[in-house]
Design a protein around this motif. Sequence first.
Motif, mmCIF file in Angstrom:
data_model
loop_
_atom_site.group_PDB
_atom_site.id
_atom_site.type_symbol
_atom_site.label_atom_id
_atom_site.label_comp_id
_atom_site.label_asym_id
_atom_site.label_seq_id
_atom_site.Cartn_x
_atom_site.Cartn_y
_atom_site.Cartn_z
ATOM 1 N N LYS A 31 0.669 -1.203 0.039
ATOM 2 C CA LYS A 31 0.149 -0.109 -0.008
ATOM 3 C C LYS A 31 0.851 1.273 0.045
ATOM 4 O O LYS A 31 1.788 1.225 0.692
ATOM 5 N N TYR A 33 0.636 5.731 -0.517
ATOM 6 C CA TYR A 33 -0.358 6.954 -0.246
ATOM 7 C C TYR A 33 0.357 8.418 -0.654
ATOM 8 O O TYR A 33 1.698 8.381 -0.428
ATOM 9 N N TYR A 48 -4.001 7.053 -3.301
ATOM 10 C CA TYR A 48 -3.656 5.788 -2.827
ATOM 11 C C TYR A 48 -3.810 4.655 -3.821
ATOM 12 O O TYR A 48 -4.220 4.527 -4.653
ATOM 13 N N TYR A 50 -3.484 0.278 -3.771
ATOM 14 C CA TYR A 50 -3.207 -0.972 -2.790
ATOM 15 C C TYR A 50 -2.458 -2.147 -3.484
ATOM 16 O O TYR A 50 -2.156 -3.034 -2.978
ATOM 17 N N SER A 94 2.524 1.193 3.458
ATOM 18 C CA SER A 94 2.239 0.414 4.802
ATOM 19 C C SER A 94 2.152 -0.897 4.175
ATOM 20 O O SER A 94 1.709 -1.163 3.010
ATOM 21 N N ARG A 95 2.326 -1.979 5.082
ATOM 22 C CA ARG A 95 2.191 -3.337 4.359
ATOM 23 C C ARG A 95 0.824 -3.769 5.073
ATOM 24 O O ARG A 95 0.322 -3.674 5.742
ATOM 25 N N GLY B 101 -8.652 0.014 3.969
ATOM 26 C CA GLY B 101 -7.338 -0.108 3.349
ATOM 27 C C GLY B 101 -6.096 0.996 4.270
ATOM 28 O O GLY B 101 -5.133 1.348 3.652
ATOM 29 N N ASN B 102 -6.439 0.929 5.366
ATOM 30 C CA ASN B 102 -5.560 1.712 6.303
ATOM 31 C C ASN B 102 -5.249 3.089 6.072
ATOM 32 O O ASN B 102 -4.492 3.965 6.487
ATOM 33 N N LYS B 103 -6.394 4.012 5.344
ATOM 34 C CA LYS B 103 -6.311 5.144 5.222
ATOM 35 C C LYS B 103 -6.339 5.914 6.385
ATOM 36 O O LYS B 103 -7.373 5.888 7.281
#
Lengths: 112, 116
Positions: A31, A33, A48, A50, A94-95, B101-103
Amino acid sequence: EADIYQTPRYLVIGTGKKITLECSQTMGHDKMYWYQQDPGMELHLIHYSYGVNSTEKGDLSSESTVSRIRTEHFPLTLESARPSHTSQYLCASSRGGTETQYFGPGTRLLVL
Amino acid sequence: AQSVTQLDSQVPVFEEAPVELRCNYSSSVSVYLFWYVQYPNQGLQLLLKYLSGSTLVKGINGFEAEFNKSQTSFHLRKPSVHISDTAEYFCAVSAKIKAAGNKLTFGGGTRVLVKP
């Protein structure tokens, strides 16, 4: 310690120019961003991803575009820069399955 | 959707004095909570996070935060600050659902100025 890099760190450019802000991470995170941060203000998510070939727009509308051709690379492009694009742009990754985002040092963009 | 409010935009504090930075959030789902620090001309560094379990979370550089579900707060504290703690501090949340999604959703930030 996170390994996420952004170049350039500072960029001054004239109106109408095309620019690409680079972001790379060596952690194999799926991921990634992009956030925009105006001086003294909060961060807003603008894009972002994925994973490879996956990109989505964030909460804040942006004229920029992104691509994700490789896992480690997530560049942001402005086709025609304007003074309203002046801001700081922060990249993060991020993982999958974890919650923590790791941030790069940011790119400060000034459009004249 | 989530929102985060940091109640103080600036907090001046003397060196070796305690400091508390306030953070309240709003969300229709359960959230993870984070505090990040941003030093001048740098990116964000994670101070601490609350995922589950004990509501008192200890982080780096002597910081700690307490999650209060009933008050939807996640205040950050340090018992004795140093000049090097001068920075901008951001509270953030992300929804505890996979689709999110961790946003992260950030607060407006609190600028801490430590005076000698």
